[in-house]
Design an enzyme around this catalytic site. Structure first.
Site, PDB file in Angstrom:
ATOM      1  CB  ALA A  42      10.149  -2.661   7.266  1.00 29.71           C
ATOM      2  CG  ASN A  71       1.584  -6.957   8.592  1.00 35.51           C
ATOM      3  OD1 ASN A  71       2.193  -7.822   9.122  1.00 35.51           O
ATOM      4  ND2 ASN A  71       1.022  -7.722   7.135  1.00 35.51           N
ATOM      5  CD  GLN A 116       1.746  -1.963   9.874  1.00 35.58           C
ATOM      6  OE1 GLN A 116       1.172  -1.095  10.267  1.00 35.58           O
ATOM      7  NE2 GLN A 116       1.935  -2.304   8.608  1.00 35.58           N
ATOM      8  CG  HIS A 145       5.674   3.050   2.873  1.00 33.57           C
ATOM      9  ND1 HIS A 145       4.543   2.260   2.755  1.00 33.57           N
ATOM     10  CD2 HIS A 145       6.776   1.896   3.200  1.00 33.57           C
ATOM     11  CE1 HIS A 145       4.673   0.846   2.501  1.00 33.57           C
ATOM     12  NE2 HIS A 145       6.102   0.793   2.810  1.00 33.57           N
ATOM     13  CB  THR A 161      24.871   7.213  -2.840  1.00 24.70           C
ATOM     14  OG1 THR A 161      25.941   7.109  -3.472  1.00 24.70           O
ATOM     15  CG2 THR A 161      24.471   8.887  -2.614  1.00 24.70           C
ATOM     16  CB  CYS A 207      -5.734 -12.170  -5.586  1.00 25.84           C
ATOM     17  SG  CYS A 207      -7.285 -12.155  -5.784  1.00 25.84           S
TER      18      CYS A 207
END
Ligand SMILES: *Cc1c(COP(=O)(O)O)cnc(C)c1O
Length: 404
Positions: free
Chosen positions: A73, A153, A181, A203, A242, A328
């Site tokens: 994405a 998200n 999402q 994913h 490819t 962080c």
């Protein structure tokens, strides 16, 4: 029940074993290059890619020719924004987006600003949603692109995509949505919702990492984008390189499973999410929900716990994988820019937790996670003088502290 428990499914999801099974032959058996036109190895690979293209298209009511495979994405977002900006530059230089977008959009907008585009980042309401009147007013005759995400998200809020699409098309503005999402979790229909470009990542929907897609509308209106990667002319010239056949097969399989199972799965996810919320809120007070509960992914819960310290809270539940509202960055602990955009104060932003419920979570896990959170917050609050004062009815915000 196995520990640690994974409840961070907005960060990534495990590959569904059914998806993996479909991918495996494409590493060692059907390993041809999908662009090899003159032999069986290539044809077999191309056939698999064609099937995946249809599976992706079907999930969002697109046609296979409108699907461009990418590395994920982040790339799809870059291709959409930079591709439209470049292609429509003669028409105008104005782009509209939101402060709550993923960094892949936010950082693209910053880059485009440096390149001379004018970007309007509209505020969001306290519930995280865009105000459609604000959006309407922000559109000028120089506006070429609106990019607004489908589902956030961090807080899972669902933007009014159909209304935005309708408005964009009335005004002749290209509409892109980062739907990473939302795809496979809630119904999306590029026709009914007037979406011109839509970003997908495998994913986040039980497919493999490193593959995604960009939907590019071909009719009414035909959207053109300038490629950002040249060489070889794959994917109708929009994305050379490819094709990652096993990954693409995985993305297709993930889409098909989501499409088939979405009606039942979303009910089950919402059941688990609501169970988690009820259990926590029935046992703890001063827990605040971030973002609209009404317009929200069934998988998402984002809560802030007053009178505890964010880091201590996370450490207290270290056998549970969730995300916090603090990122962080180098030495400083920055509160989430998404929560900030909603007007959540620093204290509450620092003690927020994002729960991302997923396909492989169980009721038993939900109860365990809820109980760990409750125990930890109780324990931390017992040590908190502020919480004690608040319980005694003292308005903590009005207390003047001795300077030494
Ligand atoms: C995860 C995510 C991305 C980035 O996707 P990748 O495939 O990891 O590059 C972009 N936008 C949103 C909303 C996301 O959740």
């Amino acid at each position: 029940m196995k520990l640690p428990i994974y409840m961070d499914n907005h960060a990534t999801t495990p590959v569904d074993p059914r998806v993996l099974k479909q991918m495996l032959p494409f590493f060692t058996e059907v390993y041809g290059n999908a662009a090899s036109r003159n032999h069986e190895f290539g044809w077999k690979a191309e056939e698999a890619v064609d099937k995946a293209r249809r599976q992706v298209a079907d999930l969002i009511n697109a046609t296979p020719k409108e699907i461009v495979f990418t590395s994920g994405a982040t790339e799809s977002d870059n291709l959409a924004l930079k591709g439209v900006a470049q292609m429509y530059r003669q028409k105008g230089n104005h782009i509209i987006s939101l402060p709550t977008e993923h960094k892949a959009i936010g950082d693209c907008c910053k880059r485009l600003e440096k390149d001379g585009f004018q970007v309007s980042i509209l505020p969001v309401r306290k519930d995280g949603l865009v105000d459609l009147d604000d959006l309407r007013r922000a559109i000028t005759d120089k506006t070429i692109l609106i990019s607004i995400m489908a589902a956030n998200n961090e807080i899972g809020v669902l933007q009014p995509i159909a209304e935005i699409g309708k408005l964009a098309h009335e005004k002749g503005v290209v509409f892109h949505t980062d739907a990473t999402q939302a795809v496979g979790k809630v119904p999306l229909d590029v026709q009914a919702m007037n979406i011109d470009l839509l970003s997908i990542s495998a994913h986040k929907m039980y497919g493999p990492k490193g593959v995604g897609a960009l939907y590019v509308r071909r009719k009414k209106p035909r959207i053109q984008i300038t490629p950002i990667i040249d060489g070889g002319g794959h994917e109708r010239g929009m994305r050379s390189g490819t094709l990652a056949v096993p990954n693409i097969v995985g993305l297709g399989a993930a889409c098909e499973i989501c499409q088939k199972e979405m009606p039942q799965e979303s009910v089950r996810m919402q059941g688990l999410r609501d169970r988690l919320q009820k259990r926590i809120q029935s046992r703890l007070d001063e827990v605040y929900i971030n973002g609209s509960m009404e317009h929200r992914l069934p998988q998402n819960l984002n809560l802030s716990f007053a009178y505890v310290e964010g880091e201590s809270l996370l450490m207290g539940i270290n056998d549970v994988a969730v995300s916090s509202g603090s990122a962080c960055t180098s030495a400083t602990l920055e509160p989430s820019y998404v929560l900030k955009a909603l007007g959540v104060g620093e204290d509450l932003a620092h003690t927020s937790i994002r729960f991302g419920v997923g396909r492989f979570n169980t009721e038993e896990e939900i109860d365990y996670v809820a109980d760990r959170v409750i125990e930890t917050v109780d324990r931390l609050r017992e040590l908190s003088p502020l919480y004690e004062m608040a319980k005694e009815g003292i308005d903590v915000s009005k207390v003047s502290w001795a300077s030494e």
